[in-house]
Design a protein around this motif. Structure first.
Motif, PDB file in Angstrom:
ATOM      1  N   THR A  89       0.836  -1.204   0.000  1.00 52.37           N
ATOM      2  CA  THR A  89       0.000   0.000   0.000  1.00 52.37           C
ATOM      3  C   THR A  89       0.868   1.250   0.000  1.00 52.37           C
ATOM      4  O   THR A  89       0.602   2.215  -0.727  1.00 52.37           O
ATOM      5  CB  THR A  89      -0.925   0.016   1.229  1.00 52.37           C
ATOM      6  N   ILE A  90       1.907   1.224   0.816  1.00 57.24           N
ATOM      7  CA  ILE A  90       2.830   2.356   0.928  1.00 57.24           C
ATOM      8  C   ILE A  90       3.767   2.392  -0.269  1.00 57.24           C
ATOM      9  O   ILE A  90       4.049   3.451  -0.840  1.00 57.24           O
ATOM     10  CB  ILE A  90       3.616   2.227   2.249  1.00 57.24           C
ATOM     11  N   GLU A  91       4.233   1.224  -0.664  1.00 60.70           N
ATOM     12  CA  GLU A  91       5.172   1.081  -1.775  1.00 60.70           C
ATOM     13  C   GLU A  91       4.617   1.684  -3.062  1.00 60.70           C
ATOM     14  O   GLU A  91       5.341   2.365  -3.808  1.00 60.70           O
ATOM     15  CB  GLU A  91       5.418  -0.413  -1.973  1.00 60.70           C
ATOM     16  N   ALA A  92       3.348   1.437  -3.328  1.00 61.46           N
ATOM     17  CA  ALA A  92       2.741   1.922  -4.571  1.00 61.46           C
ATOM     18  C   ALA A  92       2.720   3.443  -4.627  1.00 61.46           C
ATOM     19  O   ALA A  92       2.820   4.031  -5.714  1.00 61.46           O
ATOM     20  CB  ALA A  92       1.327   1.363  -4.720  1.00 61.46           C
ATOM     21  N   VAL A  93       2.579   4.097  -3.482  1.00 56.85           N
ATOM     22  CA  VAL A  93       2.646   5.561  -3.439  1.00 56.85           C
ATOM     23  C   VAL A  93       4.033   6.021  -3.874  1.00 56.85           C
ATOM     24  O   VAL A  93       4.186   6.954  -4.680  1.00 56.85           O
ATOM     25  CB  VAL A  93       2.321   6.083  -2.026  1.00 56.85           C
ATOM     26  N   VAL A  94       5.048   5.348  -3.348  1.00 52.85           N
ATOM     27  CA  VAL A  94       6.430   5.693  -3.694  1.00 52.85           C
ATOM     28  C   VAL A  94       6.703   5.419  -5.173  1.00 52.85           C
ATOM     29  O   VAL A  94       7.415   6.181  -5.841  1.00 52.85           O
ATOM     30  CB  VAL A  94       7.411   4.913  -2.797  1.00 52.85           C
ATOM     31  N   HIS A  95       6.135   4.344  -5.708  1.00 54.76           N
ATOM     32  CA  HIS A  95       6.360   3.987  -7.112  1.00 54.76           C
ATOM     33  C   HIS A  95       5.982   5.118  -8.061  1.00 54.76           C
ATOM     34  O   HIS A  95       6.606   5.268  -9.123  1.00 54.76           O
ATOM     35  CB  HIS A  95       5.532   2.750  -7.482  1.00 54.76           C
ATOM     36  N   VAL A  96       4.951   5.899  -7.739  1.00 54.28           N
ATOM     37  CA  VAL A  96       4.520   6.970  -8.640  1.00 54.28           C
ATOM     38  C   VAL A  96       5.165   8.308  -8.287  1.00 54.28           C
ATOM     39  O   VAL A  96       4.825   9.328  -8.875  1.00 54.28           O
ATOM     40  CB  VAL A  96       2.976   7.096  -8.663  1.00 54.28           C
ATOM     41  N   GLY A  97       6.079   8.288  -7.321  1.00 54.88           N
ATOM     42  CA  GLY A  97       6.810   9.494  -6.969  1.00 54.88           C
ATOM     43  C   GLY A  97       6.140  10.380  -5.950  1.00 54.88           C
ATOM     44  O   GLY A  97       6.640  11.473  -5.643  1.00 54.88           O
ATOM     45  N   ALA A  98       5.017   9.951  -5.408  1.00 55.41           N
ATOM     46  CA  ALA A  98       4.312  10.726  -4.389  1.00 55.41           C
ATOM     47  C   ALA A  98       4.876  10.415  -3.006  1.00 55.41           C
ATOM     48  O   ALA A  98       5.688   9.503  -2.828  1.00 55.41           O
ATOM     49  CB  ALA A  98       2.814  10.436  -4.440  1.00 55.41           C
ATOM     50  N   THR A  99       4.430  11.158  -2.022  1.00 57.17           N
ATOM     51  CA  THR A  99       4.926  11.029  -0.654  1.00 57.17           C
ATOM     52  C   THR A  99       3.884  10.338   0.218  1.00 57.17           C
ATOM     53  O   THR A  99       2.766  10.854   0.364  1.00 57.17           O
ATOM     54  CB  THR A  99       5.237  12.409  -0.060  1.00 57.17           C
ATOM     55  N   PRO A 100       4.209   9.183   0.796  1.00 54.46           N
ATOM     56  CA  PRO A 100       3.253   8.541   1.709  1.00 54.46           C
ATOM     57  C   PRO A 100       3.209   9.273   3.052  1.00 54.46           C
ATOM     58  O   PRO A 100       4.258   9.616   3.618  1.00 54.46           O
ATOM     59  CB  PRO A 100       3.812   7.127   1.868  1.00 54.46           C
ATOM     60  N   VAL A 101       2.008   9.505   3.526  1.00 53.68           N
ATOM     61  CA  VAL A 101       1.795  10.084   4.855  1.00 53.68           C
ATOM     62  C   VAL A 101       1.062   9.023   5.657  1.00 53.68           C
ATOM     63  O   VAL A 101      -0.116   8.740   5.411  1.00 53.68           O
ATOM     64  CB  VAL A 101       0.981  11.388   4.782  1.00 53.68           C
ATOM     65  N   MET A 102       1.777   8.416   6.607  1.00 49.88           N
ATOM     66  CA  MET A 102       1.239   7.261   7.328  1.00 49.88           C
ATOM     67  C   MET A 102       0.573   7.696   8.624  1.00 49.88           C
ATOM     68  O   MET A 102       1.117   8.526   9.365  1.00 49.88           O
ATOM     69  CB  MET A 102       2.362   6.258   7.601  1.00 49.88           C
ATOM     70  N   VAL A 103      -0.616   7.124   8.867  1.00 49.38           N
ATOM     71  CA  VAL A 103      -1.387   7.493  10.049  1.00 49.38           C
ATOM     72  C   VAL A 103      -1.836   6.249  10.802  1.00 49.38           C
ATOM     73  O   VAL A 103      -1.681   5.119  10.334  1.00 49.38           O
ATOM     74  CB  VAL A 103      -2.608   8.356   9.668  1.00 49.38           C
ATOM     75  N   ASP A 104      -2.397   6.488  11.976  1.00 48.10           N
ATOM     76  CA  ASP A 104      -2.786   5.414  12.885  1.00 48.10           C
ATOM     77  C   ASP A 104      -4.151   4.836  12.516  1.00 48.10           C
ATOM     78  O   ASP A 104      -4.860   5.345  11.635  1.00 48.10           O
ATOM     79  CB  ASP A 104      -2.821   5.958  14.313  1.00 48.10           C
ATOM     80  N   VAL A 105      -4.496   3.770  13.208  1.00 45.48           N
ATOM     81  CA  VAL A 105      -5.763   3.074  13.000  1.00 45.48           C
ATOM     82  C   VAL A 105      -6.624   3.189  14.258  1.00 45.48           C
ATOM     83  O   VAL A 105      -6.147   3.565  15.334  1.00 45.48           O
ATOM     84  CB  VAL A 105      -5.521   1.592  12.663  1.00 45.48           C
TER      85      VAL A 105
END
Length: 366
Positions: A89-105
């Motif tokens: 899920t996070i990797e795919a964001v990086v693949h397109v050059g965007a920045t992942p912003v990770m949050v809690d559940v």
């Protein structure tokens, strides 16, 4: 008694004869490039998900990348994702050059927390990726409200949620795009790799159809730079044969989960279901303080287990040199030390279910 975490051979047995017949027919026809089975699956699974458009793709990871590319998400954009998810899920964001912003559940369903999303919004936020984790839907209404207020895109990660529902709506039908994995352990899985995208937007369906096939618009014309994200015809044969069994298999998963609920409620913290939601129990993760000791106890007695996930996304070494942002992770960091998935698959016998329940119960009672 041996009880694996998942039994792939058992899922083959009831369809083996018909599957081999269809394989032979497909190889005789040799229509292997986006052939009749891929096209048939696209119609059938889109209808199952109650959406207008569906496309078969090469994997769940590629489904996410495809959705982001069709939505023009790339460098300079931020995409909000939960840290408690499979790393793709996070990797795919990086693949397109965007920045992942990770949050809690949230502490109950362990799906992305809408309040945590609101806390990290910025002028660069372009999209939100709610993950329907373990088979339970994310809380979509407040997420969709945030997205509507800020003109953000919503990409549902449904890799573990084939058939899950949120307040009467099918997972994969609520956002701009839904993405699915057909990895062989999923509720609907092939015997290899595969994925799917769903949407109610004709423009996105057209864009994703081009991007997944090298930008083709005709035999000799390429309208855009694309990729090879196509679903294999032989996997489509398998998935079409399995799809009619998905509902009964999900009901069997629910029945097993109910038996675990009755048996284990006094010795572990068990999965919960929000009102108005249909949980399809891709996994049955329990929470217990001495997780690793229980895992050893079960493994020694022939019971397979899994940990989903020991190291959350925001703590993965792969992100060390990758731009990203992190919100508060109190729940995620806590549960990653306690989660243990015990066997749940449709072909489990009642005797296997009882054996697993009894073995966990015996450990819990010490």
């Amino acid at each position: 008694m041996k009880v694996p975490l998942v039994d792939l051979r058992a899922s083959l047995t009831p369809i083996r004869e018909e599957l081999f017949r269809r394989f032979e027919q497909t190889l005789d026809d040799m229509q292997l490039f986006l052939g009749p089975n891929v096209r048939g699956l696209e119609q059938e699974f889109a209808a199952y998900c109650e959406v207008e458009h569906g496309l078969g793709v090469s994997s769940g990871t590629d489904a996410l990348s495809l959705a982001f590319r069709a939505l023009d998400i790339g460098p300079g954009d931020e995409v909000i994702v939960p840290s408690l998810t499979f790393f793709a899920t996070i990797e795919a964001v990086v693949h397109v050059g965007a920045t992942p912003v990770m949050v809690d559940v949230t502490p109950d369903t362990l799906t992305i927390d809408p309040e945590a999303i609101a806390a990290v919004l910025s002028d660069r936020t372009k999209a939100i990726v709610p993950v329907h984790l373990f088979g339970h839907p994310a809380d979509m209404d407040p997420i969709l409200e945030i997205a509507a207020d800020r003109d953000l895109r919503v990409v549902e990660d449904c890799a573990q949620a084939h058939g899950a529902r949120y307040r009467g709506r099918c997972c994969g039908s609520m956002g701009d795009v839904g993405t699915f994995s057909f990895y062989f352990t999923k509720n609907l899985g092939g015997f290899g790799e595969g994925g799917f995208v769903t949407t109610n937007r004709a423009d996105l369906s057209e864009a994703m159809g081009q991007i997944r096939n090298h930008g083709h618009v005709s035999k000799f014309e390429h309208a855009r730079i694309g990729y090879n994200y196509r679903l294999d015809e032989m996997q489509a044969v398998i998935l079409r044969l399995k799809l009619p069994h998905l509902e009964s298999n999900n009901k069997r998963r629910l029945a097993i989960a109910n038996r675990y609920d009755d048996r284990l409620r006094d010795v572990a913290e068990l999965p919960t279901i929000d009102d108005g939601c249909r949980h399809v129990y891709h996994l049955y993760p329990i929470r217990i303080s001495n997780r690793d000791a229980l895992r050893d106890h079960l493994e020694q007695r022939g019971i397979g287990t899994g940990i989903h996930y020991r190291i959350p996304g925001h703590r993965q070494a792969a992100l060390r040199d990758v731009p990203h942002r992190i919100g508060s992770m109190a729940v995620t960091d806590h549960v990653c030390t306690r989660l243990l998935s015990i066997p749940i698959f449709p072909e489990m016998t009642d005797e296997q279910v009882e054996y697993v329940g009894d073995t966990v119960l015996a450990f819990g009672r010490g």
